[in-house]
Design a protein around this motif. Structure first.
Motif, PDB file in Angstrom:
ATOM      1  N   VAL A  75       0.814  -1.216   0.000  1.00  0.00           N
ATOM      2  CA  VAL A  75       0.000   0.000   0.000  1.00  0.00           C
ATOM      3  C   VAL A  75       0.848   1.268   0.000  1.00  0.00           C
ATOM      4  CG1 VAL A  75      -1.744   1.282   1.299  1.00  0.00           C
ATOM      5  CG2 VAL A  75      -1.908  -1.199   1.116  1.00  0.00           C
ATOM      6  N   LEU A  76       1.899   1.287   0.815  1.00  0.00           N
ATOM      7  CA  LEU A  76       2.700   2.498   0.932  1.00  0.00           C
ATOM      8  C   LEU A  76       3.855   2.533  -0.069  1.00  0.00           C
ATOM      9  CD1 LEU A  76       2.854   2.829   4.833  1.00  0.00           C
ATOM     10  CD2 LEU A  76       1.258   3.909   3.238  1.00  0.00           C
ATOM     11  N   LEU A  77       4.531   1.400  -0.241  1.00  0.00           N
ATOM     12  CA  LEU A  77       5.687   1.383  -1.139  1.00  0.00           C
ATOM     13  C   LEU A  77       5.271   1.231  -2.600  1.00  0.00           C
ATOM     14  CD1 LEU A  77       8.764   1.446  -1.343  1.00  0.00           C
ATOM     15  CD2 LEU A  77       8.765  -1.041  -1.077  1.00  0.00           C
ATOM     16  N   PHE A  78       4.396   0.246  -2.873  1.00  0.00           N
ATOM     17  CA  PHE A  78       3.969   0.008  -4.251  1.00  0.00           C
ATOM     18  C   PHE A  78       2.747   0.835  -4.637  1.00  0.00           C
ATOM     19  CE2 PHE A  78       5.760  -4.591  -3.944  1.00  0.00           C
ATOM     20  CZ  PHE A  78       7.048  -4.072  -3.965  1.00  0.00           C
ATOM     21  N   GLU A  79       2.157   1.543  -3.663  1.00  0.00           N
ATOM     22  CA  GLU A  79       1.009   2.429  -3.892  1.00  0.00           C
ATOM     23  C   GLU A  79      -0.177   1.692  -4.522  1.00  0.00           C
ATOM     24  OE1 GLU A  79       2.430   5.770  -6.099  1.00  0.00           O
ATOM     25  OE2 GLU A  79       3.465   6.634  -4.373  1.00  0.00           O
ATOM     26  N   LEU A  80      -0.438   0.493  -4.025  1.00  0.00           N
ATOM     27  CA  LEU A  80      -1.590  -0.284  -4.467  1.00  0.00           C
ATOM     28  C   LEU A  80      -2.758  -0.048  -3.511  1.00  0.00           C
ATOM     29  CD1 LEU A  80       0.277  -3.573  -5.431  1.00  0.00           C
ATOM     30  CD2 LEU A  80      -0.677  -1.861  -6.988  1.00  0.00           C
ATOM     31  N   PRO A  81      -3.986  -0.406  -3.902  1.00  0.00           N
ATOM     32  CA  PRO A  81      -5.147  -0.144  -3.044  1.00  0.00           C
ATOM     33  C   PRO A  81      -5.032  -0.825  -1.680  1.00  0.00           C
ATOM     34  CG  PRO A  81      -5.848  -0.722  -5.261  1.00  0.00           C
ATOM     35  CD  PRO A  81      -4.374  -0.982  -5.200  1.00  0.00           C
ATOM     36  N   ALA A  82      -5.573  -0.177  -0.667  1.00  0.00           N
ATOM     37  CA  ALA A  82      -5.527  -0.736   0.688  1.00  0.00           C
ATOM     38  C   ALA A  82      -6.321  -2.032   0.779  1.00  0.00           C
ATOM     39  CB  ALA A  82      -6.065   0.287   1.686  1.00  0.00           C
ATOM     40  N   SER A  83      -7.378  -2.151  -0.031  1.00  0.00           N
ATOM     41  CA  SER A  83      -8.155  -3.388  -0.025  1.00  0.00           C
ATOM     42  C   SER A  83      -7.320  -4.564  -0.522  1.00  0.00           C
ATOM     43  CB  SER A  83      -9.408  -3.232  -0.893  1.00  0.00           C
ATOM     44  OG  SER A  83      -9.058  -2.825  -2.209  1.00  0.00           O
ATOM     45  N   LEU A  84      -6.398  -4.300  -1.446  1.00  0.00           N
ATOM     46  CA  LEU A  84      -5.478  -5.340  -1.902  1.00  0.00           C
ATOM     47  C   LEU A  84      -4.539  -5.743  -0.767  1.00  0.00           C
ATOM     48  CD1 LEU A  84      -3.966  -7.096  -3.976  1.00  0.00           C
ATOM     49  CD2 LEU A  84      -2.748  -5.045  -4.710  1.00  0.00           C
ATOM     50  N   GLY A  85      -4.050  -4.748  -0.019  1.00  0.00           N
ATOM     51  CA  GLY A  85      -3.188  -5.049   1.122  1.00  0.00           C
ATOM     52  C   GLY A  85      -3.897  -5.888   2.163  1.00  0.00           C
ATOM     53  N   TRP A 295       5.268   7.571   7.934  1.00  0.00           N
ATOM     54  CA  TRP A 295       5.268   7.451   6.475  1.00  0.00           C
ATOM     55  C   TRP A 295       3.856   7.661   5.916  1.00  0.00           C
ATOM     56  CZ3 TRP A 295       7.205   2.415   3.588  1.00  0.00           C
ATOM     57  CH2 TRP A 295       7.296   2.677   2.229  1.00  0.00           C
ATOM     58  N   THR A 296       2.873   7.064   6.562  1.00  0.00           N
ATOM     59  CA  THR A 296       1.488   7.210   6.103  1.00  0.00           C
ATOM     60  C   THR A 296       1.038   8.663   6.164  1.00  0.00           C
ATOM     61  OG1 THR A 296       0.937   4.967   6.836  1.00  0.00           O
ATOM     62  CG2 THR A 296      -0.894   6.489   6.501  1.00  0.00           C
ATOM     63  N   LEU A 297       1.332   9.339   7.273  1.00  0.00           N
ATOM     64  CA  LEU A 297       0.943  10.750   7.390  1.00  0.00           C
ATOM     65  C   LEU A 297       1.639  11.602   6.339  1.00  0.00           C
ATOM     66  CD1 LEU A 297       0.840  11.423  11.248  1.00  0.00           C
ATOM     67  CD2 LEU A 297      -1.008  10.717   9.718  1.00  0.00           C
ATOM     68  N   PHE A 298       2.895  11.280   6.057  1.00  0.00           N
ATOM     69  CA  PHE A 298       3.649  12.060   5.070  1.00  0.00           C
ATOM     70  C   PHE A 298       3.074  11.875   3.667  1.00  0.00           C
ATOM     71  CE2 PHE A 298       7.102  12.294   1.925  1.00  0.00           C
ATOM     72  CZ  PHE A 298       7.487  13.616   2.102  1.00  0.00           C
ATOM     73  N   THR A 299       2.806  10.620   3.298  1.00  0.00           N
ATOM     74  CA  THR A 299       2.320  10.355   1.941  1.00  0.00           C
ATOM     75  C   THR A 299       0.875  10.799   1.732  1.00  0.00           C
ATOM     76  OG1 THR A 299       1.713   8.092   2.587  1.00  0.00           O
ATOM     77  CG2 THR A 299       3.889   8.418   1.593  1.00  0.00           C
ATOM     78  N   GLU A 300       0.108  10.866   2.810  1.00  0.00           N
ATOM     79  CA  GLU A 300      -1.309  11.224   2.692  1.00  0.00           C
ATOM     80  C   GLU A 300      -1.608  12.627   3.229  1.00  0.00           C
ATOM     81  OE1 GLU A 300      -3.399   9.548   1.094  1.00  0.00           O
ATOM     82  OE2 GLU A 300      -2.357   7.637   0.858  1.00  0.00           O
TER      83      GLU A 300
END
Length: 358
Positions: A75-85, A295-300
């Motif tokens: 989700v964070l590194l590959f930027e795929l959907p959270a539902s996939l994670g 990391w999550t707060l930074f990217t979002e």
């Protein structure tokens, strides 16, 4: 009263059961990659196999499931959907955590059975409920935040309380029915919420109750958490497949690459940590838990805004406050148990006889 770990001779291990499971899994995997032509697919997703080599070790040696690494990588590194994670967490843990659980059971390691049985029953009800009625209505961003907040609070708990947690010996023996009810509520609530939404977390919730409330030894708490996560992961996959929901696109391909790694990696974590101790691994994983929150707060930050980030920080603080309340409640319960035990000993003590006066 705290019950120490058993000192009687250890039960005979039955590792052949785990080896049989391992042979069966690899036979199926080889059939898929060689017989069905999926080898190029597995090779193409090699980065996930590398990531899960670390994740599977953490899964077997700490109360965090393999999805603790798999989810943020996808989700964070590959930027795929959270539902996939989330779905990948269920799928990969159904192999890695199951392999570790079978290894633990085959080695006859001590478990908190009363709480575990209750948690399994609760998860059996709560996880399908959450998959059908809660998870579909949680936005992708919220899934990320739930994961980030829960894991950050868990990481901070260990950074501040690790020495105390690691210092517990045995487990406080409450009434078995009370333990079962506690596990039932944990399985029901954690299965319906954090596990159904993120694919992980029920193991951490159960572990937290064991170490803060029951003052359980890590040698009991962590294996117990591994078993409940294995059960919930398999349940999650079965529910999604049988109900027709299926797993998110991309899960199978990543699973195909990582599954043969975690099948041996998670049990290896169980074995190695028994030799080197759990504190170093827990410290590293706890630091990573806090790091993924940052990391999550930074990217979002664009989507969250300042107010959203403040709410996330407040949520972490609320989780930590909850952990502290649980810890204090555990101290009260342990004190009451000790007082009752002392009173029982005094009641059973023979009355003093006075010597006749001359």
């Amino acid at each position: 009263m705290t019950v120490p770990l058993p000192t009687k001779p250890p039960l005979k291990q039955k590792l052949w059961i785990w080896l049989l499971w391992l042979a069966g899994f690899y036979a199926v995997w080889l059939y898929l990659v060689a017989g069905q032509g999926y080898w190029p697919t597995a090779v193409a997703h090699w980065p996930m196999a590398v990531a899960m080599a670390i994740g599977s070790y953490a899964a077997g040696s700490t109360p965090m499931g393999g999805g603790t690494v798999g989810f943020p990588v996808l989700v964070l590194l590959f930027e795929l959907p959270a539902s996939l994670g989330r779905d990948f967490s269920f799928a990969i843990q159904s192999i890695g955590m199951t392999s570790a659980a079978i290894f633990i059971l085959a080695r006859r390691q001590p478990l908190a059975w009363a709480i575990l049985k209750g948690a399994m029953l609760g998860s059996l009800i709560g996880t399908p409920f959450g998959i059908f009625l809660i998870a579909p209505y949680i936005p992708e961003l919220w899934i990320k935040l739930v994961f980030a907040i829960v894991w950050a609070s868990f990481g901070l708990l260990h950074l501040f309380r690790l020495n105390e947690i690691a210092g517990h010996s045995g487990i406080t023996d409450f009434d078995e029915r009370w333990d079962f009810k506690l596990g039932l509520w944990i399985g029901l609530l954690a299965g319906a919420t954090v596990a159904a939404v993120t694919g992980v977390g029920i193991d951490m919730v159960l572990y937290t109750a064991l170490v803060l409330l029951c003052r359980a030894d890590l040698k009991i708490a962590i294996p117990t958490s591994v078993v409940i996560m294995a059960f919930t992961s398999v349940l999650g996959v079965v529910v999604k497949m049988v109900s027709g929901q299926g797993l998110a696109p991309g899960v199978f391909e990543n699973w195909l690459a990582a599954a043969p790694v975690v099948a041996i990696g998670a049990p290896l974590g169980v074995f190695i940590v028994a030799k080197i101790g759990r504190k170093p691994t827990l410290l590293v994983v706890a630091t990573l838990c806090v790091g993924q929150f940052i990391w999550t707060l930074f990217t979002e930050q664009q989507r969250l805004g300042l107010s959203g980030m403040l709410w996330a920080l407040l949520a972490v603080a609320a989780c930590l406050a909850g952990f502290e309340l649980l810890r204090r409640w555990g101290a009260v319960l342990v004190g009451e148990k000790a007082a009752k035990a002392d009173a029982a000993l005094l009641t059973k003590a023979p009355p003093k006889t006075e010597l006749p006066q001359s």
